[in-house]
Design a protein around this motif. Structure first.
Motif, short mmCIF file in Angstrom:
data_model
loop_
_atom_site.label_atom_id
_atom_site.label_comp_id
_atom_site.label_asym_id
_atom_site.label_seq_id
_atom_site.Cartn_x
_atom_site.Cartn_y
_atom_site.Cartn_z
N HIS A 97 40.70 33.55 33.15
CA HIS A 97 40.49 34.93 32.92
C HIS A 97 40.70 35.57 31.56
O HIS A 97 41.43 35.13 30.88
CB HIS A 97 41.52 35.47 34.03
CG HIS A 97 41.66 36.89 33.96
ND1 HIS A 97 40.57 37.59 34.63
CD2 HIS A 97 42.78 38.01 33.73
CE1 HIS A 97 41.07 38.88 34.53
NE2 HIS A 97 41.98 39.36 33.95
N ASP B 289 43.49 39.02 40.03
CA ASP B 289 42.65 39.09 39.01
C ASP B 289 41.26 39.15 39.26
O ASP B 289 40.32 39.50 38.28
CB ASP B 289 42.93 38.10 37.79
CG ASP B 289 43.93 38.34 37.15
OD1 ASP B 289 44.67 39.38 36.99
OD2 ASP B 289 44.73 37.26 36.62
N TYR B 290 40.63 38.88 40.56
CA TYR B 290 39.25 38.71 40.63
C TYR B 290 39.00 39.08 42.17
O TYR B 290 39.63 39.00 42.99
CB TYR B 290 38.78 37.35 40.43
CG TYR B 290 39.42 36.30 41.17
CD1 TYR B 290 38.80 36.06 42.27
CD2 TYR B 290 40.38 35.39 40.81
CE1 TYR B 290 39.38 34.56 43.01
CE2 TYR B 290 40.97 34.43 41.53
CZ TYR B 290 40.63 34.30 42.61
OH TYR B 290 41.04 33.18 43.37
#
Length: 790
Positions: free
Chosen positions: A660, A749-750
């Motif tokens: 990330h 985060d995704y």
């Protein structure tokens, strides 16, 4: 070759006792030149069932009690079921086995569940024939029989009959739907599915859902879309060929997922609680006649809390749990309706024999006395971490993709009104009596009527065969077949005054057992679903109920000891006949393959995975309660990389190693409550690298935390800590993925659709240390995770 033309079915046609139907060689003159006028061969005739054989549709819902559906007096609106009942028949004494896998295997084979190796769920299989989860070759499923008689066959939705050691991309696949007579399968393999992020298969190949939750995706709607496409194509290309469709959406099993437009329809309807809901349902059932006048509402047992005993601050959460469930059931009925409408539009509905089974067992009482936002906390033996404050804070997320919720025990009991107990309790009608509708307008009289003769799920196969004019096969694929154990329902369906044809039926699930004989029922509850310990079998107390006691409300055991003894003896005879013995209420032993006698797919302390693999949790060596490492060979492109390297689990709990912002990162998702992040201190340079995450377990118990170290090419690049871990399971349906995240996201985060690694993942290796704490995971914890997958 030409077909055998001996007439054994309805009208002239081939003999159908041996399947596949044998070819008959041409005997007669063989000419030298095809132009010779004496050259005569009969035309090739496609295989078809006997004339008049109907289409067949079985709809099987999941975890719906007798008292849930509005058709049978419940609070959950099911207008499609009502429409079918108005044009067909309601069966109000139809029975299942009280558990998922056993009911499904029994229904598909026409044999009792122990006869086909399914005494319990697949995750608890043993080497005993009645509990092996292996379907004997001499008990072929109905889909195979119908396919070999010329039917088109397809299954959509849940398949929970595959032995656990065969649920992998390498099979074997002979107990998967496509190895069991279904020419097409689209659905999931296991006990439950995330309705927004299901682990789907087409045939035996894993595939991704066609849309995202943000785009409106839900699993049941997807299954309906696929079923409609399949049947339209089938009727467009072979209109003279009948079909057999099995539509088993997996709803309304937990997690109770449904878009808010469905759950919001029920706002405020359950504010009075489950005790009042039960009384209202009972009154409607009497008005509808689905229970007779004089039937009694059974008492709530002490193990089930009263609504008035619940904390006031929790009642809005409890009410919302039921609103979500009711919306979930109504949405499911709506999607079934789309399939029914498609058949009607094709002109096929009138000649389709429809079985609409509203539940494969009673309502599920596996959600604890207060329910849960994430049922994995309960299945891991850690329900206490969801505090009242936490549940209250999450009320608006129930039913959404962020949740993995299940309702409270009190609601399950209310959804089984008017009977005692719930799912898993095979001794009482609350676990085994499921409202069922049969619809066949061209053949069944008395539209809108009811049938009260006793029947069982094993009676469906004989009914289909009689309706189609197909004999029960003597052999299938070279194996002589055992007799069917159910009886046809056609006699009682056609004549409401017909006598009962199903005279005796045993029941048994994990020691909860009973026997029905000519109206009498002798039963004993051995264990309570949410209380995992049980007394010795010899301490079980038997109850006796008379033929006129519709709800099992008045125990006559003390007054009729001779009748009770007769039925107890009959239960033993039936148990010995069908492979129930030895009864097995063990917990930890049945969950460890080496002790239970079933194979284990993965052994050793190291496992190698490759990019694109998606494998179930049971196909991966366990990293729980021990030190372990995840190592990967990756290639970072010149402009940097991002995305998932390897992950296991999802929103309900799991872990992920990923990149990330061009930095290696590890996230441990603890039930969605905490996300423990470790991030590298530097970016990953372009080129080929070996990255590694090492987890040093704290030890001294299970579910502990540990230290995290990240490496690149052997060099430490980051450290962090996980404070607590999930001790038994990450998810009931999420996979372990390499190179992307195919289910819900393990890290915030995704998003799953943006999770693919932008470089290359050449391989991933998981290694476990020698500090295993498995012995500290209790039998109760292991049983909880297994039973949650039914």
């Amino acid at each position: 070759m030409v077909e055998n033309t001996q007439s054994k079915g309805r009208g002239a046609g081939p003999a159908r006792e041996r399947l596949p139907i044998p070819d008959v060689p041409q005997v007669g003159l063989t000419t030298y030149d095809a132009k010779d006028p004496d050259t005569v061969y009969p035309p090739i005739a496609p295989l078809r069932p006997p004339d008049g054989a109907p289409n067949v549709l079985i709809v099987l819902l999941d975890d719906v009690g007798f008292g849930a559906s509005s058709v049978f007096g419940g609070p959950c609106e099911m207008p499609v079921a009502q429409r079918l009942a108005d044009g067909g028949l309601k069966l109000n004494r139809f029975h299942t086995t009280a558990l998922c896998s056993p009911t499904r295997q029994a229904m598909l084979t026409g044999r009792n569940h122990h006869s086909v190796g399914m005494g319990g769920i697949t995750e608890m299989a043993t080497s005993a024939p009645g509990n092996s989860s292996i379907r004997p070759k001499d008990k072929a499923p109905i889909a195979e029989t119908l396919k070999l008689n010329g039917y088109a066959t397809a299954q959509f939705g849940k398949c929970h009959e595959v032995p656990t050691w065969e649920v992998s991309p390498v099979g074997p696949f002979h107990q998967w739907p496509t190895g069991s007579g279904f020419e097409y399968f689209y659905g999931f393999v296991g006990g439950e599915a995330n309705q927004y992020y299901p682990g789907l298969y087409e045939g035996t190949s894993p595939i991704e859902p066609p849309a995202t939750p943000e785009e409106g995706y839900t699993l049941t709607a997807d299954l309906a879309d696929r079923a409609i496409t399949w049947v339209r194509q089938q009727k467009a290309l072979t209109p003279d060929k009948p079909f057999f469709m099995y539509f088993a959406p997996g709803a309304t099993h937990a997690p109770h997922h449904v878009p808010t437009e469905w759950s919001d329809k029920y706002r405020g309807r359950f504010d009075d609680g489950w005790d009042v809901a039960r009384q209202r349902t009972f009154a409607r059932q009497l008005d509808l006649g689905v229970i007779p006048a004089g039937a009694q509402l059974t008492a709530r047992h002490a193990e089930i809390p009263a609504w008035d005993e619940m904390p006031e601050e929790l009642k809005p959460v409890l009410a919302r749990q039921m609103e979500v469930y009711a919306g979930f059931l109504e949405q499911t009925d709506h999607e079934v309706g789309r399939v029914i409408d498609a058949l009607d539009d094709l002109g096929a509905l009138r000649d389709t024999l429809v079985f609409y089974l509203i539940g494969d067992n009673g309502a599920s009482a596996e959600g604890t006395p207060v329910g849960c936002f994430n049922e994995m906390t309960t299945l891991n033996g850690m329900p206490g971490i969801e505090t009242p404050e936490f549940l209250i804070a999450k009320i608006d997320e129930l039913g959404t993709p962020a949740a993995y919720n299940h309702y409270a025990v009190g609601w399950a009991h209310a959804m089984c009104t008017p009977y005692q107990w719930t799912k898993q309790v095979a001794s009482h009608w609350g676990g085994t009596r499921n409202g069922t509708i049969v619809h066949w307008p061209s053949e069944l009289p008395d539209a809108g009527g009811s049938r009260s003769q006793f029947h069982h799920v094993i009676d469906i196969v004989p009914t289909i065969l009689e309706a189609a004019g197909i004999p029960a096969p003597q052999s299938v694929n070279g194996t002589t077949q055992a007799p069917l154990e159910g009886v046809s329902m056609l006699g009682t369906l056609r004549d409401g005054d017909a006598g009962e044809s199903h005279a005796v039926q045993y029941f048994e699930i994990m020691g909860n057992r009973g026997i029905y004989f000519q109206g009498w029922a002798a039963v004993t509850k051995h264990r309570t679903p949410w209380v995992l310990d049980a007394a010795p079998f010899d301490d079980d107390v038997w109850e006796l109920y008379a033929p006129d006691d519709w709800t099992q409300a008045n125990d006559l055991a003390a007054h009729e000891p001779a009748k009770l003894a007769q039925l107890q003896r009959l239960w033993l005879i039936e148990a010995a006949k069908y492979g129930v013995l030895p009864m097995d209420d063990r917990t930890i032993e049945r969950l460890i393959p080496e002790l239970s006698g079933r194979p284990r797919l993965i052994t050793g302390t190291s496992q190698l995975l490759f990019s694109g693999m998606r494998v179930a949790e049971g196909c991966v060596i366990s990293v729980k309660n021990k030190s372990h490492a995840v190592t990967a060979g990756i290639v970072v492109p010149p402009d940097g990389a991002g995305g998932v390297i390897a992950t296991q689990g999802g929103v309900a709990g799991g872990w992920v190693l990923y990149v990330h912002d061009q930095q290696l990162k590890y996230c441990y998702n603890f039930f969605g409550i905490d996300h423990f992040m470790t991030t590298a201190a530097e970016t990953l340079p372009p080129g080929r690298h070996q990255v590694r995450m090492e987890f040093a377990y704290d030890g001294e118990g299970f579910g502990r935390g540990g230290g995290i170290t990240l490496y690149c090419d052997g060099k430490p690049i980051g450290t962090g800590r996980v404070e607590r871990t999930q001790p038994v399971g990450f998810s009931a349906d999420e996979a372990c993925d390499v190179g992307r995240d195919t289910g819900s996201s393990a890290s915030p985060d995704y998003r799953p659709q943006d999770s693919a690694f932008t470089g290359a993942v050449e391989w991933v290796q998981i290694d476990i240390g020698d500090d295993s704490q498995d012995h500290l995971v209790s039998a109760e914890d292991r049983l909880r995770i297994a039973m949650g997958k039914q």
